[in-house]
Design an enzyme around this catalytic site. Structure first.
Site, PDB file in Angstrom:
ATOM      1  N   ASP A 140       9.767   3.010   1.531  1.00  0.00           N
ATOM      2  CA  ASP A 140       8.577   3.620   1.952  1.00  0.00           C
ATOM      3  C   ASP A 140       8.355   3.721   3.303  1.00  0.00           C
ATOM      4  O   ASP A 140       7.855   2.742   3.986  1.00  0.00           O
ATOM      5  CB  ASP A 140       7.252   3.108   1.051  1.00  0.00           C
TER       6      ASP A 140
ATOM      7  N   LYS B 261       3.208  11.522   6.881  1.00  0.00           N
ATOM      8  CA  LYS B 261       2.401  11.355   8.068  1.00  0.00           C
ATOM      9  C   LYS B 261       3.094  11.944   9.470  1.00  0.00           C
ATOM     10  O   LYS B 261       2.952  13.113   9.560  1.00  0.00           O
ATOM     11  CB  LYS B 261       2.250   9.681   8.365  1.00  0.00           C
TER      12      LYS B 261
ATOM     13  N   PHE C 273       1.052  -1.309  -0.039  1.00  0.00           N
ATOM     14  CA  PHE C 273      -0.132  -0.107  -0.150  1.00  0.00           C
ATOM     15  C   PHE C 273       0.748   1.214   0.002  1.00  0.00           C
ATOM     16  O   PHE C 273       1.701   1.515   0.896  1.00  0.00           O
ATOM     17  CB  PHE C 273      -0.738  -0.008   1.164  1.00  0.00           C
TER      18      PHE C 273
END
Length: 402
Positions: free
Chosen positions: A226, A255, A141
């Site tokens: 990531d 984030k 994801f």
């Protein structure tokens, strides 16, 4: 009709149904706790998918934002501003890298990494134009843009959004043999999550990340990590790659970099890699804006102390010990994770992940399901041990119900 019911009904009527939120309407939050519009308090065990690593309303981050709000919030990259150089310099130092390309969202960072890897492949590696390939892992994801869903294996994220972007090859996560076999002279990058969050907090086999680093280095391929969810303290280290003493060629951050205050993301790499860009080839009006830089600078300063990494390690050890005791008791099939991050597979007879999350909400704890039978636990790193134990007690109570 209650205030909560009315607010949810209005949201359902006037917003696209691209999310299925739990039936709560949050009005305020502080630390690890949120309060709804009717005054009920809930322990936040999700932390905005790690965007709130430092808790709600962290005083240092709010103060940094307020101070910057009174000065300048946006210049665009048409001009320099006085927070930009410090942000890039200090984030690069935290990562052990040389250069930073700031963006806003995690998906933007991934898109930027794709463009960067391709341009590096053509300019530096010498891959023929239009032939660059990027290898990714099944179950990944990385976001929801059209390019990113082109290499997703999740039907929910991918279906009905074609035609899909070519140039990607998918191999099983954790399989070094498959990765090695997939590499060719046209491979420019391997893009991986060191821990797959959305897939259920999947930790790869020991030695996998080190093996990826060895293969990519031997084949002159970029290793792109990531760390948008796993990075910045969540797993007990600044970066999850550090658990195997691995330094990738490129970090993707987001984030928690914005401290739950503003969206901030970044691609961090070497001068050779990010040096391929020339003016006009990539950009963002809001990327690297003064407000974002001010908040992210404070995030970097907080991480430099090691305090939050240590909390994630100590509380994470406690979390996984307590969750491990639930496995085999009839309600939990498996527990995975690292630091203050866990995926819990629920025995189907006890309910779906969504149902367990709703029952937890009824007991004052907020968590979220993924992939049907799994719930995720990822509280803010500032949570107290007492609050963490209380939240775990509520989980045990829910799981004791048939």
């Amino acid at each position: 009709m209650s205030t909560t019911t009315a607010a949810i009904a209005s949201a359902e009527a006037h917003s696209a149904h691209n999310y299925h939120p739990l039936p709560i309407v949050v009005a305020s939050a502080e630390g690890a706790w949120m309060t709804d519009i009717e005054g009920r308090r809930y322990l936040d065990m999700l932390a905005g998918y790690s965007a709130l690593n430092f808790g709600h309303g962290n005083r240092r981050l709010i103060d940094a934002a307020k101070a910057q709000l009174d000065r300048v919030t946006l210049t665009s990259r048409a001009f320099h501003h006085d927070r930009f150089a410090d942000f890039c310099t200090q984030l690069a130092e935290l990562c052990g890298m040389e250069m930073v390309l700031p963006m806003n969202t995690g998906a933007e960072a991934v898109e930027t990494a794709v463009k960067t890897a391709r341009k590096w492949g053509y300019r530096i590696k010498g891959v023929p134009d239009g032939r660059a390939k990027i290898i990714v892992a099944g179950g990944n994801f990385h976001g929801r843009t059209t390019t990113i869903v082109s290499f997703s294996t999740d039907p929910e994220a991918r279906a009905d959004f074609g035609p899909y972007t070519p140039g990607f090859e998918i191999v099983p996560y954790g399989d070094l043999t498959a990765l090695d076999a997939a590499m060719t002279e046209n491979t420019v990058a391997v893009l991986l999550e060191p821990i797959q969050g959305e897939a259920g907090v999947l930790v790869p086999p020991a030695g996998y990340l080190a093996g990826v680093r060895e293969l990519t280095r031997a084949r002159n391929v970029l290793f792109v990590a990531d760390e948008i969810q796993s990075g910045l303290g969540r797993t007990g280290r600044t970066f999850a790659c550090e658990h195997e003493d691995v330094v990738p060629d490129m970090y993707l951050l987001g984030k928690a970099l914005g401290g739950g205050v503003v969206p901030v993301s970044a691609v961090v790499s070497s001068a050779e890699v990010l040096g391929v860009y020339r003016p006009g080839e990539h950009g963002s009006t809001f990327g690297g804006n003064p407000l974002a830089c001010a908040v992210a600078l404070e995030v970097v300063a907080m991480l430099r102390t090691g305090e939050f990494q240590q909390r994630a390690t100590e509380l994470g050890d406690h979390l996984h010990h307590e969750l491990g005791l639930l496995v085999g008791g009839g309600a939990v099939d498996a527990v995975r994770g690292r630091g203050l991050w866990a995926g819990i597979d629920i025995v189907p007879s006890h309910g779906t992940g969504r149902q367990i999350s709703e029952r937890l909400m009824g007991r004052g704890v907020l968590a979220k399901d993924t992939h049907g039978s799994t719930i995720r636990i990822a509280p803010p790193l500032v949570i107290s041990k007492e609050d963490l134990d209380w939240g775990l007690d509520q989980l045990k109570g829910v799981l004791a119900q048939q």
